[in-house]
Design a protein around this motif. Structure first.
Motif, short mmCIF file in Angstrom:
data_model
loop_
_atom_site.label_atom_id
_atom_site.label_comp_id
_atom_site.label_asym_id
_atom_site.label_seq_id
_atom_site.Cartn_x
_atom_site.Cartn_y
_atom_site.Cartn_z
N ASP A 61 0.86 -1.18 0.00
CA ASP A 61 0.00 0.00 0.00
C ASP A 61 0.90 1.24 0.00
O ASP A 61 0.71 2.17 0.79
CB ASP A 61 -0.95 -0.02 1.22
CG ASP A 61 -1.96 1.13 1.18
OD1 ASP A 61 -2.20 1.69 0.09
OD2 ASP A 61 -2.51 1.47 2.25
N ASP A 203 -2.13 8.40 10.63
CA ASP A 203 -2.91 7.65 9.64
C ASP A 203 -4.13 6.99 10.30
O ASP A 203 -4.02 6.42 11.39
CB ASP A 203 -2.00 6.57 9.04
CG ASP A 203 -2.60 5.93 7.81
OD1 ASP A 203 -2.85 6.65 6.83
OD2 ASP A 203 -2.81 4.69 7.83
N ASP A 318 -5.35 10.45 -1.52
CA ASP A 318 -6.43 9.45 -1.49
C ASP A 318 -7.66 9.88 -2.27
O ASP A 318 -8.62 9.11 -2.36
CB ASP A 318 -6.86 9.19 -0.04
CG ASP A 318 -5.80 8.47 0.78
OD1 ASP A 318 -5.05 7.66 0.20
OD2 ASP A 318 -5.72 8.72 1.99
#
Ligand code: GLC
Length: 550
Positions: A61, A203, A318
């Motif tokens: 990721d 995060d 994102d």
């Protein structure tokens, strides 16, 4: 004089490390690349950078699957590269925020490897969220939770037990009810604070705790699930607040917390918790003066009682880039610039994602080149389109992102030659030129601006923001040009003018002539606003340690 911590009104630039600048030509950005571009960032006029994860990771990721929180992945450089980049950033007056990923580790982390060979119920397993399955012989997952990236949130290991992963199966979720986990993260914070970082971006800060007993989720398409925003998470941030306070230099942390509304966001920034939380409601706002007004009002209403500063975010790694969200092409660029100028007019700090200053659009990355786990897990087209390495110079890929001939990790479109830093550098009116002027202007006037803000009643399609000591921002979301004298008149402004034009997001000449075109914002000052130059040095730079010794 009252001390104001630097982050309360900082402009912070997000560096997506893989896609910023590739010094060694392996197709991935790196720390040396960032180091070599610090003067660009200094000229751009930002106050701080936030670096996405550069820690050792199998990169399933893009680094948000961390195998070791206390080192640098060889592909991005070394701890030494980090230290020297940090020292140079500080010398230029740029603060550095690093990403911390507490919700999960990589499956390559030593803890998870240990857990895999340990028995069910063992202390090694108890650092993660392992559970027996349901159905015949436990062959079905423990509950119905879905991964944010698509597919089930559970994977099965050899002995038949299951582990939870809210993201990719390579990102097992940690068990925050375990003290060892909490202690480990405090130690990781100290590791980076001792090196001199100015703050952390946390995060998925809202996900650490899952509801006790891991109950079935009634719905998963909302933020109200048993794995988001549980009350226990706040105890973690109260501890982290204490850790940050042990250090000098106003160290800070900002939460990535996708929560239901500004009020839920404000719970993360109570005085004894985190300093900031990303305000994603700004980037979710449609192109409408009324909608912008609502978000501003609700955000300030939520943050003021807790004494925190607001944040404003238009994009990140994102989400679809704002140029494309706002309609693409010239329209998308005009609206992005106007939304940026409006956000820079607001009290609090603004977060800018790399490439926004070039007006980059979302890229339609060909299916064969896509790398986002979201795509592979069937969760949609994924986020690669906003992560394409940025163009610096030249007429063909890699556009100075890396050495000539090096293949960037995602293909860059041929149209990007016109959007490179080099192409925009000296072009007056380019988006880069606009960002530099806007950030310089903000810096010049920010000391003179009061925190108090008013949103006076204005005609439909128009948003007027007034701040204490003679500053006004007008945003035109409507279809027709706004005649400024008429607008000021209708609002009962004395002298029927908002003052002298400081900057507009579009054609300054038109605005000076009294017309604010559609999809444009402009700043005005009345006599009192002081425009001054601003020195750009940090008080005491480089590695400020726990005892305040430099
Ligand atoms: C955050 C990051 C995102 C990442 C996810 C899992 O939302 O911003 O890029 O995939 O967390 O760590």
């Amino acid at each position: 004089m009252k001390h104001t911590p630097w982050w309360r009104d900082a402009v912070c630039y997000q560096i997506y490390v893989r896609s910023f600048a590739d010094a060694d030509g392996d197709g991935l950005g790196d720390l040396l690349g960032i180091h070599s571009r610090l003067s660009y960032l200094s000229q751009l006029g930002i106050d701080a950078v936030w670096l996405t994860p550069f820690y050792p990771s199998p990169q399933h990721d893009n680094g948000y699957d961390v195998a070791d929180f206390r080192d640098v992945d060889g592909r991005f450089g070394s701890l030494h590269d980090f230290d020297s980049m940090l020292a140079s950033a500080h010398d230029l007056g740029i603060r550095v925020i690093v990403d911390i990923v507490p919700n999960h580790t990589s499956t390559e982390h030593a803890w998870f490897k240990e857990a895999l060979v340990a028995d069910p119920g063992s202390p090694a397993r108890n650092r993660y969220l392992f559970s027996g399955g349901t159905g015949r012989a436990g062959s079905r997952p423990p509950n119905n939770w879905r991964s944010v990236f698509g597919g089930p949130a559970w994977s099965r290991v050899k002995d038949g037990h299951w582990y939870l992963h809210l993201f990719d199966s390579s990102q097992p979720d940690l068990n925050w009810r375990n003290k060892e986990v909490r202690d480990e993260y405090e130690s990781v914070l100290r590791f980076w604070l001792d090196r001199g970082v100015d703050g952390f971006r946390i995060d998925v800060a809202h996900s650490l705790y899952k509801e006790e007993g891991l109950p079935r989720a009634a719905r998963q398409d909302t933020l109200a699930t048993p794995y988001y925003d549980q009350p226990e998470v706040h105890s973690v941030y109260r501890r982290w607040n204490q850790v940050l306070k042990e250090y000098d230099g106003d160290r800070m942390a900002i939460a990535e917390a996708w929560v239901a509304d500004p009020e839920a966001m404000a719970r993360y920034i109570r005085p004894d918790e985190l300093q900031q939380s990303f305000n994603f409601h700004w980037l979710q706002t449609p192109w409408s003066a009324a909608a912008f007004r609502r978000v501003i009002t609700e955000t300030l209403k939520a943050v003021e009682p807790v004494g925190a500063s607001a944040t404003w975010v238009l994009s990140n790694h994102d989400v679809v880039r704002e140029v494309t969200r706002y309609g693409g092409g010239d329209l998308g660029v005009a609206r992005s610039r106007a939304a940026t100028l409006t956000m820079l007019a607001l009290p609090g700090s603004s977060y800018i994602y790399q490439g926004a200053e070039l007006g980059l659009p979302e890229v339609d990355v060909p299916a064969r080149a896509r790398q986002d786990p979201v795509w592979f897990r069937g969760g949609g087209v994924g986020r690669d389109g906003c992560r394409v390495p940025i163009p610096w110079s030249g007429s063909e890929s890699p556009y100075g992102f890396g050495p000539d001939g090096a293949q960037p990790w995602l293909p860059q479109p041929s149209s990007w030659r016109e959007l490179s830093v080099e192409a925009q550098d000296h072009r007056s009116g380019s988006t880069l030129d606009f960002f530099r002027r806007a950030l310089a202007m903000r810096r010049a006037i920010s000391g003179a601006l009061g925190q108090r803000l008013r949103l006076p009643k204005s005609p439909p399609g128009v948003l007027v923001i007034e701040r204490d000591r003679g500053f006004t921002c007008v945003l035109n979301c409507g279809r027709r040009p706004v005649r400024l004298v008429r607008l000021a008149n209708s609002m009962g402004i004395p002298g029927q003018t908002f003052g002298d034009l400081l900057i507009s997001s579009g054609d300054d000449a038109a605005v000076s002539d009294g017309l604010l075109p559609p999809d444009t914002a402009a700043w005005f000052k009345t006599g009192a606003t002081v425009v001054r130059s601003h020195s750009h040095r940090l008080p005491g730079s480089t590695s400020r340690n726990r005892d305040g010794r430099g």
